[in-house]
Design a protein around this motif. Structure first.
Motif: not given
Length: 675
Positions: A147-152, A193-198, A203-205
């Motif tokens: 998952d990705t966060f965006y902030f300043k 929320i990321s759908s990117e698989l690694s 393993a987390d899923n």
């Protein structure tokens, strides 16, 4: 032992470790590749000329120096701060920051905590890991891997340990390549929320699906937390009380997927696949299958650092076992350590890494010697004796380092291990079966209830063991010098057990004498100790006077708070304090050797006769004119502790700088020691 010492990768590994440690602490490697090669060649040429080495010895020295430099190089190359794309190089801008979650940590009271990779600052693609603290939000779900966060925000440094011998969280994170942190409030960020698989996401899923299945089948509370810790490598949900009970019982290793679990799984799989050895090339098929199963388990357990280390180590052990010779197991063990450190050099500082390898090394080398002492004729006694010798051998290997890190010795560790370890294999396999059947929705309720009760009984037994406080030896002071000399005793003793020789006896006795010398010199140091310690304690004052190992603590806290305070306990262990007395008041004057220490509290009184150029300690925010105090007392040093308002401390700092008087604050520097 001799064969192990003559094994070339042992030499390579030792030189590699020395290079890693030297580079991490002293940061010597600052050369380019060409200049490093030239320096290396020059050093070897000088050695050749000065020592007149033959070709064989020259090659040996060459490899030692080479792997020492490789250790330094991999630490330098893996330090993200040395990369031009390190996110810290772009923090001067007010651009947005993008971070991707790499690991979910145990939450604190107010924050969800993650290890994250800074992937971008503004339009710049960056790298570098940070500790991410996100204020809890009952509406938003907690983030997951990728998952990705965006902030300043500006990166904050991680605070140093503020009191002597306190756990250094800053150093702990630096050994994982983390040098900064962000604090995010609820309204200061957006996340996707990321759908990117690694492989880590997969393993987390898997773990999440397993947890949901277990919840649906009635597992909950401490039993569920223990199952997740045992099989899935997730210890985040285990309560502090339960963790303390397992620690005090000497069974904390059971709650961390590590060498113990992977080793038991290896033995069980090896027994189940033993029929394969009867067919042609069956031993090789068996070894390949074992390795595949172990790495599948590693993926299910989340591929955490401890799991990867354990599976890598036992992959090497499985290969060694296929040759049915102890030396191959030891050689495989060293080789796995060498490979791991080449890939992840900072593993060498990880306590789990150190404990795992020391325990397995000790089991392989010491347990056969202990087992030979007595050979029970009755089969069941023989099994108990084997288990006893395995536990004792492992404890011999890890005892010095356990005392060094944890400062306690669970006297009933043998009882807890003798009861739990025989069943841990059943519990592990049972847990895997429970998880498999719950995912497939074929888990019988009777089996679930039975397994749940087994976990409950294990928790109850551990809880009972932990209550036997008379068998738990706490607050053991064990210095780094004692650690080193202890292992000299262990290694020389192992060598002596293999073959009794005069030279080996001499080395063993020298190791014993060196240990005793360390104890003697530490005793002298304690006797000569004379220091005043101004501890850092928020909104309070704590001053310690340590003379000859007898500590007087003057404080403004409640008695039960200071007696049970961690800062006093850590100092007591680190300094080997013999006795502590507590006084619920702060004297106005201390003396250490020829120096006077004047304490100025909220009353602001400092006109004390016959005291010239003292050290002044300001506490409880006294309303004083600091310029007048400096003119009157001409102090050598002014110190402000954590009981003062920070705004006043900053104001005093400016005045002291103007008057050219040295000023220190525990807010900035932590505890201050005056000798």
């Amino acid at each position: 032992m001799k064969r192990l010492l003559s094994f070339l990768p042992t030499h390579f590994t030792v030189c590699l470790i020395v290079g890693i440690v030297v580079q991490f602490y002293y940061n010597i490697w600052t050369f380019t590749l060409i200049s490093s090669v030239l320096l290396f060649t020059t050093l070897l040429s000088l050695l050749f000329l000065l020592l007149n080495l033959n070709k064989r010895k020259l090659f040996t020295v060459f490899t030692w120096v080479l792997f020492f430099l490789i250790g330094m190089f991999i630490v330098e190359s893996q330090d993200a701060r040395n990369n031009k794309n390190y996110f810290g190089n772009f923090q001067a801008t007010d651009s947005g920051i993008e971070v991707k979650v790499k690991k979910v940590l145990k939450e604190s009271r107010f924050y969800d905590k993650y290890i994250a990779e800074v992937t971008a600052v503004g339009k710049e693609v960056t790298q570098g890991k940070v500790l991410l603290n996100v204020q809890k939000d009952s509406i938003k779900r907690s983030a997951k891997i990728n998952d990705t966060f965006y902030f300043k925000s500006k990166v904050r440094s991680i605070e140093i340990a503020k009191n002597p011998y306190q756990f250094n969280y800053k150093s702990y994170l630096e050994k994982q390549g983390i040098y900064g942190q962000f604090f995010l409030k609820r309204s200061s960020y957006t996340y996707k929320i990321s759908s990117e698989l690694s492989i880590y996401k997969i393993a987390d899923n898997i773990r999440e699906k397993v947890e949901q299945s277990l919840l649906m089948n009635g597992f909950k509370g401490e039993e569920l937390a223990v199952i997740k810790a045992l099989v899935l490598g997730q210890r985040r949900d285990v309560s502090k009380r339960l963790l303390d009970e397992y620690t005090n019982a000497g069974a904390i290793h059971i709650l961390a997927v590590s060498g113990l679990h992977v080793g038991i799984i290896l033995l069980i799989i090896s027994m189940l696949l033993k029929p394969l050895e009867k067919i042609k090339y069956g031993v090789y098929f068996k070894t390949i299958l074992i390795i595949i199963i172990l790495w599948c388990f590693a993926i299910i357990a989340g591929l955490s650092a401890s799991v990867v280390r354990a599976v890598t180590m036992f992959t090497a052990v499985a290969i060694g076992m296929s040759f049915k010779r102890k030396t191959f197991v030891l050689h495989s063990l060293i080789t796995s350590m060498f490979v791991l450190l080449l890939v992840k050099p900072l593993f060498v500082f990880d306590v789990g890494f150190q404990l795992s390898y020391l325990a397995v090394f000790s089991i392989v080398t010491v347990q056969p010697k202990l087992y030979q002492i007595w050979k029970p004729k009755w089969k069941y006694f023989d099994k108990i004796w084997q288990l006893f010798t395995v536990s004792l051998a492992a404890q011999i290997g890890v005892l010095p380092i356990s005392l060094y890190y944890f400062h306690q010795f669970p006297g009933l560790f043998m009882l807890s291990n003798l009861v739990i370890i025989p069943f841990i294999g059943i519990i592990l396999i049972g847990g895997i079966l429970v998880i498999a059947m719950s995912i497939c929705n074929i888990l019988p309720n009777v089996f679930a209830v039975f397994y749940n009760s087994i976990i409950g009984l294990m928790n109850d037994f551990v809880g009972w063991i932990s209550l036997q406080e008379s068998f738990l030896i706490k607050e053991i002071s064990f210095s780094s010098y004692l650690l080193v000399t202890s292992y000299l005793i262990v290694f020389t003793a192992i060598s002596l057990m293999e073959k009794m020789l005069f030279r080996k006896c001499t080395l063993f006795l020298l190791a014993l004498v060196s240990f005793q010398c360390c104890l003697f010199f530490e005793k002298i140091i304690i006797h000569n100790t004379n220091e005043i310690i101004l501890f850092h304690k928020s909104r309070n004052t704590v001053i310690g006077a340590n003379k000859g190992g007898f500590l007087k603590v003057y404080h403004t806290l409640k008695t039960n708070e200071i007696v049970n305070s961690r800062l006093i306990r850590d100092y007591k262990i680190g300094k080997k304090v013999k006795k502590i007395t507590f006084k619920n008041s702060i004297p106005n004057v201390f003396q250490i050797k020829d120096d006077f220490i004047l304490v100025v509290d909220s009353l602001g009184i400092y006109n004390v006769e016959d005291i010239k150029s003292p050290i002044v300690i300001l506490i409880n925010s006294p309303k004083i004119n600091l310029e007048r105090l400096i003119t009157t007392l001409n102090p050598n040093l002014i110190i402000a502790d954590a009981s003062n308002y920070q705004s006043m401390v900053l104001h005093w700092q400016l005045i002291a700088n103007k008057e050219r008087v040295l000023f220190k604050s525990t807010h900035k520097l932590g505890a201050i020691v005056l000798e």
